[in-house]
Design a protein around this motif. Sequence first.
Motif, short mmCIF file in Angstrom:
data_model
loop_
_atom_site.label_atom_id
_atom_site.label_comp_id
_atom_site.label_asym_id
_atom_site.label_seq_id
_atom_site.Cartn_x
_atom_site.Cartn_y
_atom_site.Cartn_z
N ASP A 1 0.82 -1.21 0.00
CA ASP A 1 0.00 0.00 0.00
C ASP A 1 0.86 1.26 0.00
O ASP A 1 0.56 2.23 -0.71
CB ASP A 1 -0.93 0.01 1.21
N LEU A 2 1.92 1.27 0.78
CA LEU A 2 2.81 2.42 0.81
C LEU A 2 3.53 2.58 -0.53
O LEU A 2 3.68 3.70 -1.04
CB LEU A 2 3.82 2.28 1.95
N VAL A 3 3.98 1.48 -1.10
CA VAL A 3 4.66 1.54 -2.39
C VAL A 3 3.71 2.04 -3.47
O VAL A 3 4.09 2.81 -4.36
CB VAL A 3 5.25 0.16 -2.75
N ARG A 4 2.45 1.63 -3.39
CA ARG A 4 1.44 2.12 -4.34
C ARG A 4 1.29 3.64 -4.21
O ARG A 4 1.19 4.35 -5.23
CB ARG A 4 0.11 1.42 -4.08
N ARG A 5 1.30 4.14 -2.99
CA ARG A 5 1.23 5.59 -2.78
C ARG A 5 2.45 6.28 -3.39
O ARG A 5 2.32 7.36 -4.00
CB ARG A 5 1.15 5.92 -1.29
N PRO B 1 11.00 -13.67 -5.80
CA PRO B 1 10.00 -13.39 -6.83
C PRO B 1 8.64 -12.98 -6.31
O PRO B 1 7.98 -12.11 -6.90
CB PRO B 1 9.92 -14.72 -7.61
N LEU B 2 8.19 -13.56 -5.20
CA LEU B 2 6.89 -13.19 -4.65
C LEU B 2 6.93 -11.76 -4.11
O LEU B 2 6.08 -10.92 -4.45
CB LEU B 2 6.49 -14.17 -3.55
N HIS B 3 7.90 -11.49 -3.28
CA HIS B 3 8.05 -10.16 -2.68
C HIS B 3 8.24 -9.09 -3.75
O HIS B 3 7.55 -8.06 -3.76
CB HIS B 3 9.25 -10.20 -1.72
N SER B 4 9.15 -9.34 -4.70
CA SER B 4 9.42 -8.36 -5.76
C SER B 4 8.21 -8.17 -6.65
O SER B 4 7.87 -7.04 -7.04
CB SER B 4 10.63 -8.80 -6.59
N GLY B 5 7.54 -9.26 -7.01
CA GLY B 5 6.39 -9.16 -7.90
C GLY B 5 5.25 -8.37 -7.28
O GLY B 5 4.64 -7.52 -7.94
N ILE B 6 4.96 -8.62 -6.02
CA ILE B 6 3.86 -7.92 -5.34
C ILE B 6 4.17 -6.43 -5.23
O ILE B 6 3.32 -5.57 -5.53
CB ILE B 6 3.60 -8.54 -3.96
N LEU B 7 5.38 -6.08 -4.82
CA LEU B 7 5.70 -4.66 -4.61
C LEU B 7 5.86 -3.92 -5.94
O LEU B 7 5.43 -2.77 -6.06
CB LEU B 7 6.95 -4.54 -3.76
N ALA B 8 6.46 -4.57 -6.94
CA ALA B 8 6.56 -3.91 -8.25
C ALA B 8 5.18 -3.71 -8.86
O ALA B 8 4.90 -2.67 -9.47
CB ALA B 8 7.43 -4.75 -9.19
N GLY B 9 4.30 -4.69 -8.68
CA GLY B 9 2.93 -4.52 -9.17
C GLY B 9 2.23 -3.35 -8.49
O GLY B 9 1.48 -2.61 -9.14
N ALA B 10 2.48 -3.17 -7.20
CA ALA B 10 1.88 -2.05 -6.48
C ALA B 10 2.41 -0.71 -7.00
O ALA B 10 1.65 0.26 -7.16
CB ALA B 10 2.17 -2.19 -4.98
N VAL C 1 6.50 -17.83 0.89
CA VAL C 1 5.21 -18.10 0.26
C VAL C 1 4.15 -17.06 0.62
O VAL C 1 3.10 -17.00 -0.01
CB VAL C 1 4.69 -19.52 0.60
N ALA C 2 4.40 -16.25 1.65
CA ALA C 2 3.44 -15.22 2.06
C ALA C 2 4.13 -14.27 3.03
O ALA C 2 5.09 -14.65 3.70
CB ALA C 2 2.21 -15.84 2.72
N PHE C 3 3.64 -13.04 3.09
CA PHE C 3 4.14 -12.09 4.09
C PHE C 3 3.08 -11.04 4.36
O PHE C 3 2.18 -10.81 3.55
CB PHE C 3 5.45 -11.43 3.62
N GLN C 4 3.19 -10.40 5.52
CA GLN C 4 2.25 -9.36 5.89
C GLN C 4 2.92 -8.40 6.87
O GLN C 4 3.47 -8.83 7.89
CB GLN C 4 1.01 -9.96 6.56
N LYS C 5 2.90 -7.12 6.55
CA LYS C 5 3.36 -6.12 7.51
C LYS C 5 2.24 -5.85 8.50
O LYS C 5 1.09 -5.64 8.11
CB LYS C 5 3.77 -4.83 6.80
#
Length: 731
Positions: A121-125, A166-175, A666-670
């Motif tokens: 969410d922060l990266v999207r902002r 790949p999961l971490h990078s893909g999610i944040l780059a997508g945001a 396989v998953a993460f959450q702040k």
Amino acid sequence: MKLRSAAFGLACAAIAVSSSAASMEAAPWAKAVATEQKMKPAERATLTLGIMAVPYGAVVNLPAGALYGAGFIPGIPRLGVPALTETDASLGVAYASGFRKDGGATPLPSGVALGATWDPDLVRRGGAMIGGEARAKGFNVMLAGGVNLMRDPRNGRTFEYIGEDPLHSGILAGALITGVQSNHIISTIKHFALNGQETGRHFLNSRISDAAARESDLLAFQIAIENGQPGAVMCGYNKVNGAQACGNEYLLNKVLKTDWRYKGFVMSDWGAVNAIDFALKGLDQQSGVQLDPKPFFGADLQSLAATDPLYRARLADMNRRILYAIYANRLDAFPVKPGGLIDKAANARVAEQVARESIVLLRNHDGVLPLAKSAKRIAVIGGYADTGILSGGGSSQVHLEGGASAVVSHGGLSPFASLLTEQYLRALPPLDAIRAMAPDAQVTFRSGDYIGEAVEQARNADIVIVFANQWQTEGIDLPDLTLPRGQDALIEAVAAANPKTIVVLQTGSAVAMPWLERTAAVIEAWYPGGRGGQAIASVLFGDVNPSGRLPITFPASLNQLPRPKLDGSDSVEPNFLGLGTPGQTLTVDYDIEGSDVGYRWNARKNFTSLFPLGFGLSFTSFEYSDFKTDGVRATFTVRNSGKRAGATVAQVYLTRRPDGKKERLVAFQKVELAAGERRLVTVPIERRVIADWANSKWNVRPGAYAFALGENAEKLGPTQTVRLPTSSWAP
């Protein structure tokens, strides 16, 4: 039974969302087809060819409507198709050597710092902020979305990318991409693909198996494209398994357009095209034509399409893809124009918030941090801390109004030499931010150029803060992970003189720390952007509880890397273009580690890193309990067991599959919690991370799978084992 019902409900919801997305997608595609069919023969190559719109080494007469920036593609006014005005990059509107004279832009912290937030969410902002500034300055294409995995920390562009997983990078780059495109402009995703080092970047051949690529770098791109829906994909300079990335049938036609059903367009990197048949192999737009041997996609492509049915059909598809990206992001309905309003104060606050959440506390011996604001004598040493904030070099260079506050030349007389200078943002220097936090303290500064002088200051201080910098740039890799210009020796000497020595690292990648155990505290600030000075001081003095976690592994030594010696480091002359000598070749064998990048490689080899992926300390403490998983999702409780509010990043790892040990995030959450607060958290598990790629599909083997909840990749709790049935699915 409840879990199965929930899974069924999620599946139904996913089908509904998918159907809705498909109908939304159909409208811009139908409009693109209709517009393409109205094109006259003379208009058909227009959208496929772009110029570099900055005069590096050559006079550039900008066409009407063009701006000084990365590139320009003329529109087709008769059909209402806007021109494409392009700017670098993922960290803000690039400075372009100040040619525009438009007051600069707001620099976000570096890409690896975005990764250190672990906060989509922060990266999207952040993406929305830089995309908004691009629009206000007249740009409708932003060359953002860097998602290449860090296979080697010496890669000169590590600072631009998100991380190694790949999961971490893909999610944040997508945001980030979602945020940029929320402004009705196009974002790219780059550099497709396996673009893992700068040494020999124009001719190196990345060798890797299909399975290893799909389970690592390509998975990062796939997740980011699914989440962010970028209008364009930028292909890289390098070869992949023998074929240039921008003319790579496998990457562009097979993986991207067939398997992933990507509808947008592929643009080349600047100077990455050397044949007209790149069009048949999947390239849709030739960019920065001045850096290529010739304009292949101009008149030559138009002539060939007039006589060759294959090229005619391909040219129609090229136009439809570019038009689709324009219409999907509504560039035609929301035209850009230079001179838009920018709320600089609000944008600075976004940049500062990203910096605050990206800073990683690596060491805090005896709780020396946070510093008391009543400290009496503070010595600040090194790192241009009295001057500004370090930023990464190359095409992603962003500057505030007025340009750099300091420039350190690294030599060279080429037209691109200005891009290869170590530059400091004209922002509030960390020294001034520290003085503002401790107004009653005697705060002295020494440059660190002379170790004896620095030691003398350290002996006379209650607290010493050493700023140490590692500069990175596009075009040149690091030779090793030491701190340049004798900074390791400086830290050693200062820490010996005063045990209350705190090191603040401004780096683009991992560094070695031979002095680590002799320091009181270490924080990793990365390149912290336009409000980095304030963010660093706020962590040092405790106004901010650090919540950043490492997005990359810091190796204990180069011998822990799959390639302890960087390929080509002894045979390729470092330079921005990376062209080498005619006929020179270089092969980088990524099958050594395959899909086991970073922490995965360490787990495979039983290495203990200096600091692992996901590592980061806090001024409070957290407890994890009640971890459960069915292999589809995981649930657990997080409790803030300390005395102040803070945030942690809960990380779920696969630790074993039926075929043996295999570590995968396989998953993460702040999770942000007040002191004493506890929260039940549920996270979905990305099933492609569990699976193998084989026979052109994802496959889950039947058998036992072990999962663990952890604070980082090397500190995991008890495992939970579940049995999963066999399953397979298309890409």
